[in-house]
Write a protein that holds these residues in place. Structure first.
Motif, PDB file in Angstrom:
ATOM      1  N   ILE A   1      -7.090   0.215 -10.459  1.00 20.35           N
ATOM      2  CA  ILE A   1      -5.657   0.285 -10.735  1.00 20.35           C
ATOM      3  C   ILE A   1      -5.388   1.541 -11.538  1.00 20.35           C
ATOM      4  O   ILE A   1      -6.269   2.034 -12.253  1.00 20.35           O
ATOM      5  CB  ILE A   1      -5.137  -0.954 -11.510  1.00 20.35           C
ATOM      6  CG1 ILE A   1      -5.928  -1.155 -12.800  1.00 20.35           C
ATOM      7  CG2 ILE A   1      -5.138  -2.187 -10.640  1.00 20.35           C
ATOM      8  CD1 ILE A   1      -5.375  -2.245 -13.688  1.00 20.35           C
TER       9      ILE A   1
ATOM     10  N   ASP B   1       0.783   2.058 -10.414  1.00 23.54           N
ATOM     11  CA  ASP B   1       0.457   1.298  -9.208  1.00 23.54           C
ATOM     12  C   ASP B   1       1.315   0.039  -9.114  1.00 23.54           C
ATOM     13  O   ASP B   1       1.669  -0.566 -10.132  1.00 23.54           O
ATOM     14  CB  ASP B   1      -1.021   0.898  -9.204  1.00 23.54           C
ATOM     15  CG  ASP B   1      -1.904   2.004  -8.637  1.00 23.54           C
ATOM     16  OD1 ASP B   1      -1.340   2.996  -8.136  1.00 23.54           O
ATOM     17  OD2 ASP B   1      -3.137   1.877  -8.699  1.00 23.54           O
TER      18      ASP B   1
ATOM     19  N   VAL C   1       1.187  -3.744  -7.915  1.00 20.65           N
ATOM     20  CA  VAL C   1       0.170  -4.754  -7.654  1.00 20.65           C
ATOM     21  C   VAL C   1       0.823  -6.126  -7.562  1.00 20.65           C
ATOM     22  O   VAL C   1       1.940  -6.342  -8.035  1.00 20.65           O
ATOM     23  CB  VAL C   1      -0.910  -4.755  -8.763  1.00 20.65           C
ATOM     24  CG1 VAL C   1      -1.639  -3.425  -8.817  1.00 20.65           C
ATOM     25  CG2 VAL C   1      -0.293  -5.074 -10.115  1.00 20.65           C
TER      26      VAL C   1
ATOM     27  N   TRP D   1       4.647  -9.663  -8.229  1.00 22.32           N
ATOM     28  CA  TRP D   1       4.410  -8.253  -7.966  1.00 22.32           C
ATOM     29  C   TRP D   1       5.195  -7.403  -8.965  1.00 22.32           C
ATOM     30  O   TRP D   1       6.289  -7.741  -9.382  1.00 22.32           O
ATOM     31  CB  TRP D   1       4.766  -7.872  -6.530  1.00 22.32           C
ATOM     32  CG  TRP D   1       6.240  -7.773  -6.219  1.00 22.32           C
ATOM     33  CD1 TRP D   1       7.057  -8.758  -5.791  1.00 22.32           C
ATOM     34  CD2 TRP D   1       7.062  -6.597  -6.326  1.00 22.32           C
ATOM     35  NE1 TRP D   1       8.327  -8.297  -5.616  1.00 22.32           N
ATOM     36  CE2 TRP D   1       8.364  -6.967  -5.925  1.00 22.32           C
ATOM     37  CE3 TRP D   1       6.824  -5.277  -6.707  1.00 22.32           C
ATOM     38  CZ2 TRP D   1       9.414  -6.062  -5.903  1.00 22.32           C
ATOM     39  CZ3 TRP D   1       7.879  -4.377  -6.683  1.00 22.32           C
ATOM     40  CH2 TRP D   1       9.152  -4.776  -6.283  1.00 22.32           C
TER      41      TRP D   1
ATOM     42  N   PHE E   1      -8.926  -7.828 -14.030  1.00 15.90           N
ATOM     43  CA  PHE E   1      -8.916  -6.929 -12.884  1.00 15.90           C
ATOM     44  C   PHE E   1     -10.318  -6.548 -12.416  1.00 15.90           C
ATOM     45  O   PHE E   1     -10.466  -5.914 -11.380  1.00 15.90           O
ATOM     46  CB  PHE E   1      -8.124  -5.666 -13.225  1.00 15.90           C
ATOM     47  CG  PHE E   1      -6.655  -5.923 -13.411  1.00 15.90           C
ATOM     48  CD1 PHE E   1      -5.790  -5.906 -12.340  1.00 15.90           C
ATOM     49  CD2 PHE E   1      -6.146  -6.202 -14.669  1.00 15.90           C
ATOM     50  CE1 PHE E   1      -4.443  -6.155 -12.510  1.00 15.90           C
ATOM     51  CE2 PHE E   1      -4.804  -6.452 -14.851  1.00 15.90           C
ATOM     52  CZ  PHE E   1      -3.946  -6.430 -13.772  1.00 15.90           C
TER      53      PHE E   1
ATOM     54  N   GLU F   1      -3.924  -7.754  -5.311  1.00 15.33           N
ATOM     55  CA  GLU F   1      -3.416  -6.804  -4.322  1.00 15.33           C
ATOM     56  C   GLU F   1      -2.939  -5.535  -5.016  1.00 15.33           C
ATOM     57  O   GLU F   1      -2.203  -5.602  -5.994  1.00 15.33           O
ATOM     58  CB  GLU F   1      -2.240  -7.398  -3.533  1.00 15.33           C
ATOM     59  CG  GLU F   1      -2.613  -8.591  -2.666  1.00 15.33           C
ATOM     60  CD  GLU F   1      -1.420  -9.103  -1.883  1.00 15.33           C
ATOM     61  OE1 GLU F   1      -0.510  -8.298  -1.579  1.00 15.33           O
ATOM     62  OE2 GLU F   1      -1.389 -10.307  -1.572  1.00 15.33           O
ATOM     63  N   ASN F   2      -3.357  -4.393  -4.486  1.00 14.11           N
ATOM     64  CA  ASN F   2      -2.865  -3.097  -4.962  1.00 14.11           C
ATOM     65  C   ASN F   2      -2.171  -2.417  -3.791  1.00 14.11           C
ATOM     66  O   ASN F   2      -2.808  -1.928  -2.869  1.00 14.11           O
ATOM     67  CB  ASN F   2      -4.021  -2.238  -5.482  1.00 14.11           C
ATOM     68  CG  ASN F   2      -3.526  -0.985  -6.174  1.00 14.11           C
ATOM     69  OD1 ASN F   2      -2.412  -0.516  -5.941  1.00 14.11           O
ATOM     70  ND2 ASN F   2      -4.354  -0.425  -7.028  1.00 14.11           N
ATOM     71  N   TRP F   3      -0.848  -2.400  -3.839  1.00 11.55           N
ATOM     72  CA  TRP F   3      -0.075  -1.871  -2.718  1.00 11.55           C
ATOM     73  C   TRP F   3      -0.091  -0.351  -2.650  1.00 11.55           C
ATOM     74  O   TRP F   3       0.293   0.222  -1.627  1.00 11.55           O
ATOM     75  CB  TRP F   3       1.376  -2.352  -2.826  1.00 11.55           C
ATOM     76  CG  TRP F   3       1.552  -3.810  -2.556  1.00 11.55           C
ATOM     77  CD1 TRP F   3       0.576  -4.724  -2.305  1.00 11.55           C
ATOM     78  CD2 TRP F   3       2.783  -4.537  -2.519  1.00 11.55           C
ATOM     79  NE1 TRP F   3       1.105  -5.971  -2.116  1.00 11.55           N
ATOM     80  CE2 TRP F   3       2.468  -5.883  -2.240  1.00 11.55           C
ATOM     81  CE3 TRP F   3       4.110  -4.178  -2.699  1.00 11.55           C
ATOM     82  CZ2 TRP F   3       3.435  -6.873  -2.140  1.00 11.55           C
ATOM     83  CZ3 TRP F   3       5.081  -5.160  -2.606  1.00 11.55           C
ATOM     84  CH2 TRP F   3       4.742  -6.492  -2.319  1.00 11.55           C
TER      85      TRP F   3
ATOM     86  N   LYS G   1      -2.870   1.659  -3.629  1.00 11.45           N
ATOM     87  CA  LYS G   1      -4.224   2.168  -3.798  1.00 11.45           C
ATOM     88  C   LYS G   1      -4.471   3.398  -2.935  1.00 11.45           C
ATOM     89  O   LYS G   1      -5.037   4.399  -3.382  1.00 11.45           O
ATOM     90  CB  LYS G   1      -5.223   1.056  -3.437  1.00 11.45           C
ATOM     91  CG  LYS G   1      -6.674   1.501  -3.348  1.00 11.45           C
ATOM     92  CD  LYS G   1      -7.220   1.925  -4.679  1.00 11.45           C
ATOM     93  CE  LYS G   1      -8.707   2.251  -4.591  1.00 11.45           C
ATOM     94  NZ  LYS G   1      -9.250   2.752  -5.865  1.00 11.45           N
TER      95      LYS G   1
END
Length: 362
Positions: free
Chosen positions: A201, A205, A207, A213, A241, A247-249, A251
């Motif tokens: 992260i 970011d 996430v 989110w 983490f 979820e890392n949208w 990345k």
């Protein structure tokens, strides 16, 4: 010289100390003025001298002044009985001021590099990576400087130095006890450093964590601060983490693909729906122009499941675009294609009597 000062009366000792201190203060003033003039001259062509002066002006002056006090006290001692205590006190203050100056110099160099990676103006992955690493390095170095300063101050006491020898003798047992006692603290510390350099992260970011989110606002050595979409703040330990899937949208980039689902009647004209989607996307700046589409993904329960796919430059724009498409398509169905509204069909049959139709129901 020392014997003469020692045999002099207190007034002469104070006078001698005052003369030496006054001379040294004059030297400090001259050095401070020269440094300020040099930075002012350099500031005509560059912006960094002003920032350097703002950060280091007072710690630099305080450090010089304390050096003047120590030197004047050593050269012209005030009294044999309490000169050691005075010098010891000034040395402690000097350690604090030097640490202050070193921290300000480090922050100056760090901020100078951070200005090149302003994520608000240059929103890319490399900028967010550098910002994240700088946040962690800033806290780590400042904490290290403070620890060394405290250690240096403690080592000026004779009793602490003797204690340090005995502590080193039992370092094996102490390290085990300290490791067990601070397991969670050290775990978060190492996790924070790991997050800074493995790029799982980064600051900025987007996430999805615990079903929420939001955007990563801050990464420290012990916790991560996330700004949720509805302005709430979610604080999580760094170990979350490194041990829990999330979820890392952003990345691999900020461009995102979103979907909107509709349950419509079988009579809906999908081609007309595609044309309406084109008109909606052409009239908005939220769409990035890269991806769009409509597909029938399921046909069960008496309805067609129609999936609308759109893309946007970032998560915020994607959310607004999905809301817009959902509203516009729903309004189009009600206005232009009412036959596509989902309907429940009931088939009514006449009852049979002994295999024949019941006349009473006719």
């Amino acid at each position: 010289m020392d014997e003469l000062l020692a045999s002099a009366d207190p007034w002469e000792q104070w006078s001698a100390w005052g003369i030496v201190f006054g001379i040294l203060v004059g030297v400090v003033i001259v050095v401070s003025i020269v440094a300020a003039v040099v930075l002012a001259i350099l500031g005509r062509r560059h912006t960094w001298p002003k920032a350097l002066s703002t950060r280091t002006k007072w710690p630099f002056r305080v450090t010089l002044l304390l050096l003047a006090l120590i030197i004047s006290t050593v050269v012209a001692p005030i009294g044999e009985d309490w000169i050691t205590g005075i010098i010891h006190f000034f040395v402690i203050l000097l350690i604090i001021s030097v640490t202050w100056l070193a921290a300000q110099l480090f922050l100056f160099f760090l901020d100078s590099g951070a200005r090149r990676y302003n994520i608000m103006e240059k929103d890319d992955a490399s900028a967010r990576k550098i910002q994240t690493q700088m946040q962690i390095v800033r806290r780590l170095v400042i904490a290290t400087l403070v620890v060394f300063a405290v250690g240096a101050i403690l080592m000026t006491f004779d009793g602490v130095r003797a204690l340090g020898a005995s502590v080193l003798a039992s370092a094996g047992v102490a390290s085990i006890v300290a490791g067990l006692a601070a397991q969670s603290v050290l775990g978060n510390l190492f996790a924070g450093v790991q997050l800074a350099f493995n790029e799982a992260i980064r600051v900025g970011d987007v996430v999805v964590v615990e079903g929420e989110w939001g955007r990563i606002n801050e990464i420290t050595l012990s916790y991560v601060v996330m700004q949720v979409w509805d302005q709430r703040t979610l604080v999580l330990p760094c170990t979350y983490f490194t041990s829990t899937p999330f979820e890392n949208w952003t990345k691999l980039g900020r461009e995102l693909l979103g979907t909107v689902y509709f349950d419509l009647d079988w009579r809906i004209d999908v081609d007309e729906m595609r044309a309406e989607l084109d008109r909606i996307l052409d009239d908005t700046d939220l769409w990035d122009g890269k991806s769009k589409g409509i597909a029938v993904t399921d046909a069960s329960g008496g309805v067609l499941q129609v999936r609308v796919t759109v893309s946007a430059a970032d998560s915020s724009a994607l959310w607004d675009l999905r809301v817009l498409v959902r509203e516009k398509i729903a309004a189009w169905v009600r206005r232009e294609a009412p036959e596509g509204l989902p309907a429940r069909r009931i088939l009514a049959e006449r009852p049979l009597v002994s295999g024949r139709e019941d006349p009473a129901s006719a």
